[in-house]
Design a protein around this motif. Sequence first.
Motif, PDB file in Angstrom:
ATOM      1  N   ALA A 169      -2.884  -3.086  -6.483  1.00  0.00           N
ATOM      2  CA  ALA A 169      -1.618  -2.787  -5.698  1.00  0.00           C
ATOM      3  C   ALA A 169      -2.086  -3.744  -4.157  1.00  0.00           C
ATOM      4  CB  ALA A 169      -0.322  -1.799  -5.325  1.00  0.00           C
ATOM      5  N   SER A 170      -0.947  -4.360  -3.878  1.00  0.00           N
ATOM      6  CA  SER A 170      -0.964  -4.970  -2.976  1.00  0.00           C
ATOM      7  C   SER A 170       0.674  -4.279  -1.954  1.00  0.00           C
ATOM      8  CB  SER A 170      -0.667  -6.601  -2.642  1.00  0.00           C
ATOM      9  OG  SER A 170       0.012  -6.730  -3.282  1.00  0.00           O
ATOM     10  N   ILE A 171       0.877  -4.964  -0.639  1.00  0.00           N
ATOM     11  CA  ILE A 171       1.792  -4.528   0.119  1.00  0.00           C
ATOM     12  C   ILE A 171       1.793  -5.818   0.428  1.00  0.00           C
ATOM     13  CG2 ILE A 171       2.642  -3.807   2.223  1.00  0.00           C
ATOM     14  CD1 ILE A 171       0.700  -1.670   1.903  1.00  0.00           C
ATOM     15  N   ARG A 172       3.611  -6.006  -0.210  1.00  0.00           N
ATOM     16  CA  ARG A 172       4.245  -7.519  -0.106  1.00  0.00           C
ATOM     17  C   ARG A 172       5.353  -7.532   1.275  1.00  0.00           C
ATOM     18  NH1 ARG A 172       5.208  -9.827  -6.061  1.00  0.00           N
ATOM     19  NH2 ARG A 172       3.234  -9.733  -6.398  1.00  0.00           N
ATOM     20  N   HIS A 173       5.030  -8.636   2.000  1.00  0.00           N
ATOM     21  CA  HIS A 173       5.638  -8.620   2.762  1.00  0.00           C
ATOM     22  C   HIS A 173       7.268  -9.590   2.918  1.00  0.00           C
ATOM     23  CE1 HIS A 173       3.575  -5.468   5.553  1.00  0.00           C
ATOM     24  NE2 HIS A 173       3.067  -6.220   5.219  1.00  0.00           N
ATOM     25  N   ASP A 174       6.906 -10.608   2.057  1.00  0.00           N
ATOM     26  CA  ASP A 174       7.750 -11.388   0.841  1.00  0.00           C
ATOM     27  C   ASP A 174       9.322 -10.718   0.823  1.00  0.00           C
ATOM     28  OD1 ASP A 174       5.757 -11.304  -0.336  1.00  0.00           O
ATOM     29  OD2 ASP A 174       6.758 -13.263  -1.402  1.00  0.00           O
ATOM     30  N   LEU A 201       5.674  -1.885  -1.580  1.00  0.00           N
ATOM     31  CA  LEU A 201       4.949  -1.710  -2.619  1.00  0.00           C
ATOM     32  C   LEU A 201       4.262  -2.242  -4.389  1.00  0.00           C
ATOM     33  CD1 LEU A 201       1.846   0.078  -3.011  1.00  0.00           C
ATOM     34  CD2 LEU A 201       3.016   1.259  -4.100  1.00  0.00           C
ATOM     35  N   PHE A 202       3.481  -3.444  -4.437  1.00  0.00           N
ATOM     36  CA  PHE A 202       3.328  -4.069  -5.775  1.00  0.00           C
ATOM     37  C   PHE A 202       2.618  -3.369  -6.468  1.00  0.00           C
ATOM     38  CE2 PHE A 202       3.929  -7.576  -8.420  1.00  0.00           C
ATOM     39  CZ  PHE A 202       5.009  -7.651  -8.819  1.00  0.00           C
ATOM     40  N   LEU A 203       2.074  -3.796  -7.332  1.00  0.00           N
ATOM     41  CA  LEU A 203       1.672  -3.172  -8.892  1.00  0.00           C
ATOM     42  C   LEU A 203       1.491  -4.415  -8.796  1.00  0.00           C
ATOM     43  CD1 LEU A 203      -0.448  -1.692 -10.094  1.00  0.00           C
ATOM     44  CD2 LEU A 203       1.596  -0.802 -12.044  1.00  0.00           C
ATOM     45  N   GLN A 211       1.242   7.162  -3.820  1.00  0.00           N
ATOM     46  CA  GLN A 211       1.008   8.284  -1.766  1.00  0.00           C
ATOM     47  C   GLN A 211       0.147   6.427  -1.610  1.00  0.00           C
ATOM     48  OE1 GLN A 211      -1.676  10.625  -3.872  1.00  0.00           O
ATOM     49  NE2 GLN A 211       0.135  12.135  -4.471  1.00  0.00           N
ATOM     50  N   TRP A 212      -0.892   5.951  -1.770  1.00  0.00           N
ATOM     51  CA  TRP A 212      -1.295   5.220  -0.870  1.00  0.00           C
ATOM     52  C   TRP A 212       0.348   4.094   0.029  1.00  0.00           C
ATOM     53  CZ3 TRP A 212      -1.082  -0.625  -1.120  1.00  0.00           C
ATOM     54  CH2 TRP A 212      -2.562  -0.882  -0.389  1.00  0.00           C
ATOM     55  N   ALA A 249       4.254   3.346   5.177  1.00  0.00           N
ATOM     56  CA  ALA A 249       5.750   2.153   5.366  1.00  0.00           C
ATOM     57  C   ALA A 249       6.853   2.656   4.085  1.00  0.00           C
ATOM     58  CB  ALA A 249       5.934   1.722   6.620  1.00  0.00           C
ATOM     59  N   CYS A 250       5.816   1.652   2.979  1.00  0.00           N
ATOM     60  CA  CYS A 250       6.576   1.757   1.793  1.00  0.00           C
ATOM     61  C   CYS A 250       7.116   2.349   1.662  1.00  0.00           C
ATOM     62  CB  CYS A 250       5.673   1.007   1.187  1.00  0.00           C
ATOM     63  SG  CYS A 250       4.358  -0.791   1.096  1.00  0.00           S
ATOM     64  N   GLU A 251       9.449   1.890   1.502  1.00  0.00           N
ATOM     65  CA  GLU A 251      10.028   2.930   0.767  1.00  0.00           C
ATOM     66  C   GLU A 251      10.207   3.127  -1.169  1.00  0.00           C
ATOM     67  OE1 GLU A 251      13.678   2.836   2.705  1.00  0.00           O
ATOM     68  OE2 GLU A 251      12.162   2.785   4.439  1.00  0.00           O
TER      69      GLU A 251
END
Length: 106
Positions: free
Chosen positions: A15-20, A31-33, A57-58, A63-65
């Motif tokens: 997974a990653s956290i995408r800001h775009d 949050l992106f799988l 949970q991660w 702060a991912c909604e």
Amino acid sequence: MAFSETKTALGFAEASIRHDYVNGCDTSPVLFLEGIYVTPEARRQGIAKALFKCVEQWGASHACEEFASDTDIGNIGVQALHRALGFEETERVVFFKKRTTKTPSA
């Protein structure tokens, strides 16, 4: 990663956290799988569900909604898995490409 009692790998999630912009989402970060895999012999035992929960949970701790994912339009099994885990389909997309016509160098 998910392991058996004998420490054999059974599956993983990336997974990653995408800001775009993420299709279908209204918030940022998202949050992106990126991928998930469970070995064939370990499927239908709740391992994918546990991996999704761990990823969720991660993401929440960062702060991912929203939790997003995608899959191939023909991958019906993974689509069903997403629905079973509470995801809702937001859109379907078909991508296109074309090679450009090369202009000879001058």
